[in-house]
Structures are given as C-alpha cells and as structure tokens.
Design an enzyme around this catalytic site. Sequence first.
Site, PDB file in Angstrom:
ATOM      1  CE  LYS A  81      -3.947  -2.350   2.058  1.00  0.00           C
ATOM      2  NZ  LYS A  81      -4.738  -2.719   3.234  1.00  0.00           N
ATOM      3  CD  GLN A 121      -3.786  -4.432   6.293  1.00  0.00           C
ATOM      4  OE1 GLN A 121      -3.871  -3.368   5.695  1.00  0.00           O
ATOM      5  NE2 GLN A 121      -4.190  -5.557   5.753  1.00  0.00           N
ATOM      6  CG  ASP A 137      -9.922   0.096   5.220  1.00  0.00           C
ATOM      7  OD1 ASP A 137      -9.663  -0.433   4.126  1.00  0.00           O
ATOM      8  OD2 ASP A 137      -9.169   0.042   6.208  1.00  0.00           O
TER       9      ASP A 137
HETATM   10  N1  GUN Z   1      -7.273  -6.687   5.960  1.00  0.00           N
HETATM   11  C1  GUN Z   1      -7.620  -7.387   4.852  1.00  0.00           C
HETATM   12  N2  GUN Z   1      -8.192  -6.574   3.937  1.00  0.00           N
HETATM   13  C2  GUN Z   1      -8.205  -5.335   4.475  1.00  0.00           C
HETATM   14  C3  GUN Z   1      -8.654  -4.073   4.002  1.00  0.00           C
HETATM   15  O1  GUN Z   1      -9.194  -3.909   2.896  1.00  0.00           O
HETATM   16  N3  GUN Z   1      -8.469  -3.033   4.856  1.00  0.00           N
HETATM   17  C4  GUN Z   1      -7.911  -3.180   6.086  1.00  0.00           C
HETATM   18  N4  GUN Z   1      -7.805  -2.098   6.854  1.00  0.00           N
HETATM   19  N5  GUN Z   1      -7.489  -4.339   6.546  1.00  0.00           N
HETATM   20  C5  GUN Z   1      -7.623  -5.409   5.737  1.00  0.00           C
END
Ligand code: GUN
Length: 283
Positions: free
Chosen positions: A52, A96, A119
């Site tokens: 990311k 995350q 998100d």
């Molecule tokens: N863990 C797995 N997929 C995601 C996501 O799209 N966002 C976040 N914050 N954590 C994740």
Amino acid sequence: MSKLIDGVLVANSVKAEVKAEVEALKQKGISVGLAVILVGNNAASEIYVRNKQRACEAVGINSYKYLLSESTTEEELLALIEKLNGDSKVNGILCQLPLPSHINKSAVVSCIDPIKDVDGFNPQNAGKMLSSARCLLPCTPQGVIKLLDYYGIEIEGKNCAVIGRSDIVGKPMAVLLNERNATVTLCHSKTKDMKNILKNADIIVSATGKPRLVTADMVKAGAVVIDVGITRENGKLCGDVDFENVSKKASFISPVPGGVGPMTIAMLLKNTLKAAKLQNGEA
Ligand code: GUN
C-alpha cells in the site's frame, strides 16, 4: 476457454487516473496523504502494508506509516487515530486488520473520522452505503465492480452469488451489486445446497479463503467468476476457485494472484484522493 480478467491492467489504469488528479491538486497547492497503521507482526499484513505504501509513492500520495508493537493498548491506538483525525496532512487513515485480540475492532473503526475512512468500515459510512448516500466505499468490493465495468460485463438484472459474508468483502459486495440492480444471493457456511444457487448464477464472487471451494460442476457455462480468496498453500498463493477447470467453463474469470488483489490497492488510492477532494471542497 474463458477470458482472463487482468487486475494488474485495470489497476494500472485506475492508478494512472489517480496520479494525474493528484498532480493537478498539487498544482493548486493541495497535497494528498494517507496514514497506514499496523499493530503487531502479522506477516501477511506486513506485506499488504508495504504494498500500500509503495502504491502511494507511485502516484504521488504521501504515506505515513505507523508500525506499532503487538503490546500496544487500545487506548494508545485510539489516541494515535485521534491525533491523525486532527492532522490536516493526513487525508486518509487505514488501520490494517486483523488487530490483536485485546483490541476492540469496532472501537477502532468507529474512531476513524468518517471523512478520512478510506476503508469505508466506519459505521457511519456503512450506514450511508446501505441507504445509497454518497460516501467512502470499501475498496475490495468497489474493485470488483470496477473489473466488471472495465470488461463490459452487465450487472443489471443478473443473478449474482456472493460467497462469504465478511464485513470487509461479502456483505458490502452484496450491497454494491444490489445497488447496480443485480439479484443477489449471499451464501455462507450455513447455506444449504450452495451448488444449486451457484448453478443459477450469472456472476459468482467468492470471498472465503477456502481453496478449491468453487469447482467446475458448480458453475453454469458462460458464468463470470471473480475470485477474492487469497490463501498461501506451500508458499504459493491460491484463490477459492479451481481455476484450471472452472476457466474451461466460465466466460470470464479472475486469477489469483493478479485479479482482485491489485484492485483493492488501486481503489484505496482512489478513496484517498476522493477523501482529499472532499476535505478541500474539490469534490
Ligand atoms: N485486511 C484485509 N483486507 C483489508 C482491508 O481492505 N483493509 C484493512 N484495513 N485491513 C484489511
């Protein structure tokens, strides 16, 4: 033989659009920033967070990484989020998941300012999504819709089966497909006779993390199959779909890796840009 849905190609086109808009904002004196928080040492999460951050750099978004130890308390994490909520350099905040078990996920997700919630997990955004109001939408389901649109796959009036009812993918996926006028069946571990439901589906989106759950005998000839599952088996990434056999029957199929994964990151960048525009009166 089915046509391959190339997530890298589509993600690159989204990233190019984001990059151009980020540059245009810079010309107006507006910079775009994303804060990414990782608590603990989950190996998969470490890779996702690194990817990311790299993606941000590639499109000119400033990224601020917070790597916190496993022993971080909920209070400490909430205090960091409050600080980032008030930091004008930070337009998007992503924490995350999964979080260590001593931290309450709902408290964390609710603490992120809805206007910085890239998100789309904050209950305020989730509620807006359900009532078709404009808001930040979850990245993975948005990425799936983008893939379908890019390949000219019609959604309206289609029978769609979503497998898996997670808050991150399955539930919002069902909502977004419904928003596009599909008839949606949301399947899960307690669903009876899933094969019968899948056999009737024009579009299948599987998001369970169970390798080889979707086999060729469950898929209608000509169906579109989108695989959101990512599992590591003997060091190799695999999805939920028996790709080798299902690809002989489907009209379109997304691979793992190289399908939905790159789209999640591309849509995160798009959401960060959208958040920055909203915060600067540019949207
Ligand atoms: N863990 C797995 N997929 C995601 C996501 O799209 N966002 C976040 N914050 N954590 C994740």
